[in-house]
Design a protein around this motif. Structure first.
Motif, PDB file in Angstrom:
ATOM      1  N   PRO A  39      45.022  55.091  46.364  1.00 42.23           N
ATOM      2  CA  PRO A  39      44.507  54.854  47.709  1.00 42.23           C
ATOM      3  C   PRO A  39      45.625  54.698  48.729  1.00 42.23           C
ATOM      4  N   ARG A  40      45.251  54.811  49.978  1.00 40.72           N
ATOM      5  CA  ARG A  40      46.136  54.397  51.063  1.00 40.72           C
ATOM      6  C   ARG A  40      45.850  52.917  51.277  1.00 40.72           C
ATOM      7  N   TYR A  76      45.849  48.375  57.207  1.00 40.69           N
ATOM      8  CA  TYR A  76      45.387  47.158  57.857  1.00 40.69           C
ATOM      9  C   TYR A  76      44.336  47.546  58.887  1.00 40.69           C
ATOM     10  N   LYS A  77      43.212  46.855  58.885  1.00 41.85           N
ATOM     11  CA  LYS A  77      42.145  47.117  59.847  1.00 41.85           C
ATOM     12  C   LYS A  77      41.905  45.831  60.637  1.00 41.85           C
ATOM     13  N   TYR A  99      43.115  46.941  53.447  1.00 38.53           N
ATOM     14  CA  TYR A  99      42.121  47.667  52.658  1.00 38.53           C
ATOM     15  C   TYR A  99      42.796  48.735  51.816  1.00 38.53           C
ATOM     16  N   VAL A 109      42.009  52.249  50.594  1.00 40.22           N
ATOM     17  CA  VAL A 109      41.075  53.276  51.061  1.00 40.22           C
ATOM     18  C   VAL A 109      41.109  54.456  50.090  1.00 40.22           C
ATOM     19  N   PHE A 149      32.502  45.625  50.197  1.00 38.54           N
ATOM     20  CA  PHE A 149      33.274  46.849  50.417  1.00 38.54           C
ATOM     21  C   PHE A 149      32.396  47.721  51.293  1.00 38.54           C
ATOM     22  N   GLU A 160      31.651  51.964  52.812  1.00 36.85           N
ATOM     23  CA  GLU A 160      31.888  53.402  52.841  1.00 36.85           C
ATOM     24  C   GLU A 160      31.903  53.815  54.303  1.00 36.85           C
ATOM     25  N   VAL A 161      32.770  54.763  54.637  1.00 36.99           N
ATOM     26  CA  VAL A 161      32.855  55.282  55.999  1.00 36.99           C
ATOM     27  C   VAL A 161      32.474  56.758  55.967  1.00 36.99           C
ATOM     28  N   PHE A 211      34.905  57.905  52.667  1.00 41.92           N
ATOM     29  CA  PHE A 211      35.973  57.002  52.255  1.00 41.92           C
ATOM     30  C   PHE A 211      35.406  55.644  51.864  1.00 41.92           C
ATOM     31  N   TYR A 214      36.332  51.734  51.390  1.00 44.95           N
ATOM     32  CA  TYR A 214      37.302  50.714  51.809  1.00 44.95           C
ATOM     33  C   TYR A 214      37.052  49.447  50.997  1.00 44.95           C
ATOM     34  N   PRO A 267      38.499  45.619  50.497  1.00 42.08           N
ATOM     35  CA  PRO A 267      39.441  44.616  51.028  1.00 42.08           C
ATOM     36  C   PRO A 267      40.325  44.108  49.897  1.00 42.08           C
TER      37      PRO A 267
END
Length: 163
Positions: free
Chosen positions: A6-7, A10-11, A97, A99, A133, A135-136, A151, A153, A155
């Protein structure tokens, strides 16, 4: 299944508004929830209509699923936001996160989640940081297509050395 790294990003704080229901599994009930959101998303103040969020939350006694949209601007702490009837708002603090991309049909999403929780998390330098968690879904999501992309995400927090 191909192993995916994953990447980590920070969000900042954000809120999602939409429709929530108990999560009983991947079934047609979730499709009905998204159709309900599709018919009423214009009622959400400050909604970003280009990105959908599927938020999974849980407690020891219940799992919930929210189909919604992020707000373009997060109201300040304690500031009331008028919600459309029947909708729920979930707010999230700033967080890191992991991702993960999921390519393919939504039916295969459970395999991606299994890889994250059974393979990646235990072997990584991170642990899950919260009981949710999400999904986007953006314009790369194509329902029913093997080329679809969404994607996941998760945490996370870095595990301290020696722990």
């Amino acid at each position: 299944m191909v192993k995916v790294e994953p990447r980590i990003l920070y969000k900042p704080a954000f809120s999602v508004v939409g429709f929530s229901q108990p999560f009983l599994g991947w079934d047609g009930e979730l499709d009905a929830l998204w159709k309900k959101l599709e018919s009423r998303y214009r009622e959400i103040p400050l909604a970003d209509p280009d990105i959908g969020f599927a938020v999974h939350t849980w407690t020891p006694s219940q799992k919930l699923y929210l189909a919604g949209m992020a707000l373009r601007k997060v109201p300040g702490r304690g500031q009331a936001v008028s919600l459309p009837p029947g909708m729920t708002r979930l707010s999230f603090d700033p967080n890191a996160y992991a991702v993960f991309p999921h390519r393919g049909l939504v039916a295969g999403l459970s395999e991606t989640l299994r890889m994250i929780n059974r393979d990646w998390l235990p072997a990584s330098r991170y642990r899950s940081a919260a009981n949710y968690f999400f999904e986007v879904y953006d314009d790369r999501f194509q329902p029913g297509s093997d080329d679809s992309l969404l994607f996941v995400y998760v945490p996370v927090t870095l595990i301290a050395r020696g722990s």
